[in-house]
Structure formats: C-alpha cells, structure tokens
Design an enzyme around this catalytic site. Structure first.
Site, PDB file in Angstrom:
ATOM      1  N   ARG A 110      -0.505   1.274   3.772  1.00  0.00           N
ATOM      2  CA  ARG A 110      -0.691   2.455   4.629  1.00  0.00           C
ATOM      3  C   ARG A 110      -0.876   1.974   6.062  1.00  0.00           C
ATOM      4  O   ARG A 110      -1.883   1.357   6.391  1.00  0.00           O
ATOM      5  CB  ARG A 110      -1.891   3.290   4.169  1.00  0.00           C
ATOM      6  CG  ARG A 110      -2.007   4.604   4.946  1.00  0.00           C
ATOM      7  CD  ARG A 110      -2.979   5.557   4.300  1.00  0.00           C
ATOM      8  NE  ARG A 110      -4.365   5.179   4.494  1.00  0.00           N
ATOM      9  CZ  ARG A 110      -5.398   5.835   3.968  1.00  0.00           C
ATOM     10  NH1 ARG A 110      -5.189   6.874   3.183  1.00  0.00           N
ATOM     11  NH2 ARG A 110      -6.632   5.436   4.193  1.00  0.00           N
TER      12      ARG A 110
ATOM     13  N   LYS B 193      -8.549   8.071   8.376  1.00  0.00           N
ATOM     14  CA  LYS B 193      -7.322   8.671   8.895  1.00  0.00           C
ATOM     15  C   LYS B 193      -7.677   9.738   9.924  1.00  0.00           C
ATOM     16  O   LYS B 193      -8.677  10.449   9.796  1.00  0.00           O
ATOM     17  CB  LYS B 193      -6.527   9.329   7.767  1.00  0.00           C
ATOM     18  CG  LYS B 193      -5.972   8.374   6.747  1.00  0.00           C
ATOM     19  CD  LYS B 193      -4.872   9.023   5.920  1.00  0.00           C
ATOM     20  CE  LYS B 193      -5.361  10.231   5.147  1.00  0.00           C
ATOM     21  NZ  LYS B 193      -4.282  10.877   4.375  1.00  0.00           N
TER      22      LYS B 193
ATOM     23  N   SER C   5      -1.560  13.007  -2.747  1.00  0.00           N
ATOM     24  CA  SER C   5      -2.934  13.319  -2.349  1.00  0.00           C
ATOM     25  C   SER C   5      -3.224  14.783  -2.634  1.00  0.00           C
ATOM     26  O   SER C   5      -2.420  15.657  -2.292  1.00  0.00           O
ATOM     27  CB  SER C   5      -3.119  13.053  -0.846  1.00  0.00           C
ATOM     28  OG  SER C   5      -2.980  11.680  -0.555  1.00  0.00           O
TER      29      SER C   5
END
Length: 215
Positions: free
Chosen positions: A45, A142, A113
């Site tokens: 990520r 995030k 998610s």
C-alpha cells in the site's frame, strides 16, 4: 486458502507496507523483515509514489514473496497488480465493483475494505475472497479513512458471515486483547509494525500475547 495461497484466517497477521511510517526504511526492507518473521500475507500500500516507482518496488517484492511462499496483494491498483503478477488486489468501496474487477483479474484474490454489515453482505454476494473489517479504532494511517466502526461490527462479521477477514484500523499491541477476545483470527497492524525498531521482535511479542489471551 485459494490457489494454494494464504487468506486471512489461514494465518494470524496480515501486514501492509507504509513507508512514511517506517523510520526511513524502504518498503522492500520492511517486507524482508516481515518475511523473516514468518508473515504469510503482505499487502503493498503506497499512495504517494509515482507509478514507475511503485512498479519497481512491486517487482522486487513479488520476487521476494514468491520465493518465500507469501501471498502478495496490491492495494487499489488493478493494473499494477496484473503488471507484476501479484496474487491479488485489495479494493475499497469507491473503486470498481467486485464483479468488474473479477472480469479483469480472473481467479486472482480480491479483497474488499468494508465498514458496515451492509457492505460486508454485498462483498459476500459479489464474490470477494476476503474482507477488511474496520477501522475498529480511530486511525490516521490513511488520509481518507472513515470513522471508527467499533467492536460491534467485528462481532457482526464474526457471528453472521462465513468469509475470511482481517480486523484492521488503530490496532496496537496495547489494545489487541479486545480484538483477540472477540475471536478475530487475523489482525492487521500497520504503523505499530512498520514503525517498530525491531520488527521481528515486535511480531514475536504480538504472537506471545495472542497465545496468552487465547489461553
């Protein structure tokens, strides 16, 4: 497992890269430490690098994970996942629908998610191979993260759905007991792990605590 590859629930920790929290260490260096620690699922990520940089890193990580028998997932980017022959892709609620991603990636792993029972149910109906359940606690990993969903959503998935999942979002060594006591088989810790001075030792400590809570 799928295609002989680990899914959440087949193993206890699902780890993600997060270079800006890694104390100056590269994503490939972090992945090496995770593999050394017997982590069986690793997600790449990375939001802030160019596509060429991400491609170069993922090529190296693909080789490392394949040699170690580790499932390699790419976050969000279906094209990048295919370009490096990753084992799968992890998408969010604002990305392409699962059925469209499935047309593109074929039999590769698709993770999604989810933040609510409705989203989890839709993931099952859509054919997701696993889901992320969270964020359980408030997290700042995030920039676009939603509000914490709390332990109640984890309980819902655990008690009502038969799909592999990883609990994620704000989980640390100091609060993981609650997650373990609520029967989560797989946990994701991001900054707690990549920001550790000694990653293998921290992972040993996480696993020691998990065994203690399960006794």
């Amino acid at each position: 497992m799928k295609n002989g590859l680990y899914l959440p629930g087949d193993t206890d920790l699902y780890c993600l890269t997060a270079e800006k929290f890694s104390k100056g260490r590269s994503n490939t260096e972090i992945v090496g430490k995770l593999i050394e620690s017997d982590i069986k699922i690793i997600q790449y990520r990375e939001k802030e690098k160019s596509m060429r940089e991400k491609y170069g890193e993922c090529l190296k990580i693909r080789e490392m994970t394949k040699n170690a028998g580790v499932t390699f997932i790419v976050n969000d980017d279906v094209a990048l996942a295919l370009a490096v022959d990753a084992d799968g892709v992890h998408i969010g609620q604002d990305d392409l629908p699962i059925h469209e991603v499935r047309k593109i990636v074929g039999n590769k792993i698709i993770g999604l998610s989810t933040h609510s029972p409705e989203q989890a149910q839709n993931a099952v109906r859509g054919g997701a191979d696993y889901i992320g359940v969270g964020p359980i606690y408030t997290t700042h990993t995030k920039a676009d993260v939603c509000d914490a969903v709390g332990i109640e959503y984890l309980d819902y998935v655990q008690n009502n759905l038969d799909i592999p999942y990883t609990a994620i979002g704000g989980i640390k060594l100091h609060n993981m007991k609650e997650i373990v006591m609520h029967k989560a088989k797989c946990i994701s810790m991001v900054t707690e792990i990549v920001g550790a001075d000694d990653i293998p030792e921290l992972i040993k400590n996480i696993r020691r605590n998990r065994r203690k809570y399960n006794d």
